[in-house]
Design a protein around this motif. Structure first.
Motif, mmCIF file in Angstrom:
data_model
loop_
_atom_site.group_PDB
_atom_site.id
_atom_site.type_symbol
_atom_site.label_atom_id
_atom_site.label_comp_id
_atom_site.label_asym_id
_atom_site.label_seq_id
_atom_site.Cartn_x
_atom_site.Cartn_y
_atom_site.Cartn_z
ATOM 1 N N ALA A 66 -27.766 -3.988 1.919
ATOM 2 C CA ALA A 66 -28.783 -3.100 1.328
ATOM 3 C C ALA A 66 -30.103 -3.993 1.627
ATOM 4 N N ALA A 67 -30.244 -5.038 2.217
ATOM 5 C CA ALA A 67 -31.220 -5.586 2.651
ATOM 6 C C ALA A 67 -31.986 -4.791 3.631
ATOM 7 N N CYS A 68 -31.351 -3.857 4.577
ATOM 8 C CA CYS A 68 -31.866 -3.191 5.551
ATOM 9 C C CYS A 68 -32.937 -2.056 4.806
ATOM 10 N N GLN A 69 -32.957 -1.972 3.617
ATOM 11 C CA GLN A 69 -34.038 -1.010 3.086
ATOM 12 C C GLN A 69 -35.182 -1.141 3.548
ATOM 13 N N ASP A 70 -35.574 -2.551 3.629
ATOM 14 C CA ASP A 70 -36.870 -2.729 3.890
ATOM 15 C C ASP A 70 -37.459 -2.616 5.158
ATOM 16 N N THR A 71 -36.358 -2.513 6.334
ATOM 17 C CA THR A 71 -36.605 -2.048 7.762
ATOM 18 C C THR A 71 -36.994 -0.272 7.342
ATOM 19 N N LEU A 72 -36.341 0.265 6.752
ATOM 20 C CA LEU A 72 -36.339 1.868 6.462
ATOM 21 C C LEU A 72 -37.885 1.825 5.789
ATOM 22 N N ARG A 73 -38.119 1.026 4.829
ATOM 23 C CA ARG A 73 -39.705 1.299 4.099
ATOM 24 C C ARG A 73 -40.749 0.968 5.230
ATOM 25 N N SER A 74 -40.395 0.052 6.286
ATOM 26 C CA SER A 74 -41.542 -0.223 7.311
ATOM 27 C C SER A 74 -41.764 0.858 8.166
ATOM 28 N N ALA A 75 -40.576 1.535 8.331
ATOM 29 C CA ALA A 75 -40.532 2.773 9.400
ATOM 30 C C ALA A 75 -41.285 3.915 8.426
ATOM 31 N N MET A 76 -41.116 3.891 7.300
ATOM 32 C CA MET A 76 -41.725 5.040 6.425
ATOM 33 C C MET A 76 -43.309 4.615 6.357
ATOM 34 N N ALA A 77 -43.438 3.462 6.227
ATOM 35 C CA ALA A 77 -45.108 3.147 6.368
ATOM 36 C C ALA A 77 -45.628 3.510 7.633
ATOM 37 N N MET A 78 -45.175 3.312 8.441
ATOM 38 C CA MET A 78 -45.676 3.751 10.044
ATOM 39 C C MET A 78 -45.721 5.398 9.835
ATOM 40 N N GLY A 79 -44.988 6.412 9.270
ATOM 41 C CA GLY A 79 -45.108 7.390 9.103
ATOM 42 C C GLY A 79 -43.967 8.381 9.113
ATOM 43 N N ALA A 80 -42.864 7.942 9.128
ATOM 44 C CA ALA A 80 -41.532 8.496 9.007
ATOM 45 C C ALA A 80 -41.338 9.127 7.500
ATOM 46 N N ASP A 81 -40.754 10.160 7.370
ATOM 47 C CA ASP A 81 -40.820 11.203 6.224
ATOM 48 C C ASP A 81 -39.738 10.526 5.284
ATOM 49 N N ARG A 82 -38.734 10.134 5.645
ATOM 50 C CA ARG A 82 -37.661 9.598 4.511
ATOM 51 C C ARG A 82 -36.720 8.848 5.539
ATOM 52 N N GLY A 83 -36.035 8.144 4.462
ATOM 53 C CA GLY A 83 -35.115 7.112 5.311
ATOM 54 C C GLY A 83 -33.449 7.420 4.671
ATOM 55 N N ILE A 84 -32.689 6.863 5.537
ATOM 56 C CA ILE A 84 -31.244 6.931 5.486
ATOM 57 C C ILE A 84 -30.730 5.517 5.573
ATOM 58 N N LEU A 85 -29.848 5.283 4.427
ATOM 59 C CA LEU A 85 -29.274 3.606 4.792
ATOM 60 C C LEU A 85 -27.814 4.084 4.861
ATOM 61 N N ILE A 86 -27.131 3.551 5.858
ATOM 62 C CA ILE A 86 -25.706 3.892 5.761
ATOM 63 C C ILE A 86 -25.187 2.290 5.685
ATOM 64 N N GLU A 87 -24.900 2.013 4.454
ATOM 65 C CA GLU A 87 -24.662 0.850 3.713
ATOM 66 C C GLU A 87 -23.060 0.212 4.208
ATOM 67 N N SER A 88 -22.941 -1.015 4.864
ATOM 68 C CA SER A 88 -21.829 -1.509 5.229
ATOM 69 C C SER A 88 -21.890 -2.854 5.215
ATOM 70 N N SER A 89 -20.996 -3.814 4.676
ATOM 71 C CA SER A 89 -20.902 -5.068 4.696
ATOM 72 C C SER A 89 -20.249 -5.919 5.829
ATOM 73 N N ILE A 90 -19.597 -5.010 6.822
ATOM 74 C CA ILE A 90 -18.965 -5.561 7.949
ATOM 75 C C ILE A 90 -19.923 -5.690 9.193
ATOM 76 N N GLU A 91 -19.538 -6.285 10.190
ATOM 77 C CA GLU A 91 -20.267 -6.298 11.523
ATOM 78 C C GLU A 91 -20.228 -5.025 12.054
ATOM 79 N N LEU A 92 -21.234 -4.577 12.361
ATOM 80 C CA LEU A 92 -21.199 -3.090 13.157
ATOM 81 C C LEU A 92 -21.638 -3.174 14.403
ATOM 82 N N GLN A 93 -20.612 -2.831 15.265
ATOM 83 C CA GLN A 93 -20.845 -3.011 16.892
ATOM 84 C C GLN A 93 -21.472 -1.850 17.396
ATOM 85 N N PRO A 94 -21.896 -1.829 18.669
ATOM 86 C CA PRO A 94 -22.681 -0.413 18.993
ATOM 87 C C PRO A 94 -21.760 0.966 18.920
ATOM 88 N N LEU A 95 -20.578 0.587 19.295
ATOM 89 C CA LEU A 95 -19.714 2.045 19.167
ATOM 90 C C LEU A 95 -19.634 2.492 17.768
#
Length: 249
Positions: A66-95
């Motif tokens: 959920a803390a990744c919302q801050d990163t989305l807000r940063s992107a939206m402050a730069m000019g992105a129109d909206r954000g989507i958080l895919i919430e997961s508590s496990i380690e997510l590897q590239p694949l």
């Protein structure tokens, strides 16, 4: 035209990363986190295309806590129109990330995905390529220039021998290199506006994607300390040390 920009929350590039005592991972306690620098470049490029009137909507998406919302807000402050958080508590590897992004692409139907070429924490440089393969879209990595011409995209990419220019049909995946642009600083008014922009949260489990880790980190260690340098009296002394001690000439 809609552009999807994946962004990642990483340790700020100004922070000196420290390894945990048990060498299982890096220590993230009380460490400043920020958007991956290559992803900032991707957001900037998408926003510039929007400012030119080529792109109509920029959607930032991230995967993680959920803390990744801050990163989305940063992107939206730069000019992105909206954000989507895919919430997961496990380690997510590239694949796993690529599979989750594929699901979002199928839902959002963007004309282009622009993402950083790699994250500065794991340096995998895999997600963009894997996403293009899963979607069966053309891809251009290490982009230093992006131009849109009708239903095609022209990308100049950096390679070992110089520059390579590709022309691809849309939709496509583009990964950004350092020299593509200089990301803007988010102004205070835009930071305040970003708080009111829509941000949707989707549980990773609801997308029906297998996100189980396939790689196991065995050990994390700091690089060996470099030995201190020595002063030489003159060029002759330098050559003598290079020849007899360093054995390089």
């Amino acid at each position: 035209m809609k552009v999807l920009v994946p962004v990642k929350r990483v340790v700020d590039y100004n922070v000196k990363v420290r390894v945990k005592a048990d060498e299982t991972d890096v220590d993230l306690a009380n460490v400043k986190m920020s958007m991956n620098p290559f992803d900032e470049i991707a957001v900037e490029e998408a926003v510039r295309l929007k400012e030119k009137g080529i792109v109509t909507e920029v959607v930032a998406v991230t995967c993680g806590l959920a803390a990744c919302q801050d990163t989305l807000r940063s992107a939206m402050a730069m000019g992105a129109d909206r954000g989507i958080l895919i919430e997961s508590s496990i380690e997510l590897q590239p694949l796993a990330v690529a599979k989750l992004l594929k699901s979002i692409c199928e839902m959002e139907a963007p004309s282009m995905v622009i993402c950083g070429k790699q994250a500065i924490d794991d340096d995998s440089n895999q997600t963009g390529q894997m996403l293009a393969a899963l979607l069966d879209w053309p891809q251009a990595t290490f982009a230093s220039k992006v131009e849109l011409a009708g239903d095609k995209i022209i990308v100049t990419r950096e390679i070992d021998g110089g520059l390579e220019t590709l022309s691809m049909a849309l939709p496509a995946v583009v990964t950004t290199d350092l020299r593509l642009n200089e990301p803007r600083y988010a102004t205070l008014p835009n930071i305040m506006k970003a708080k009111k922009k829509p941000l949707d949260t989707i549980a990773a489990e609801s997308l029906g994607v297998d996100t189980a880790p396939r790689l196991k980190t065995i050990k994390v260690s700091e690089p060996p300390r470099r030995a201190g340098g020595v002063k030489v009296a003159d060029v002759a002394d330098l050559l003598n040390k290079l020849r007899n001690e360093a054995k390089v000439i």
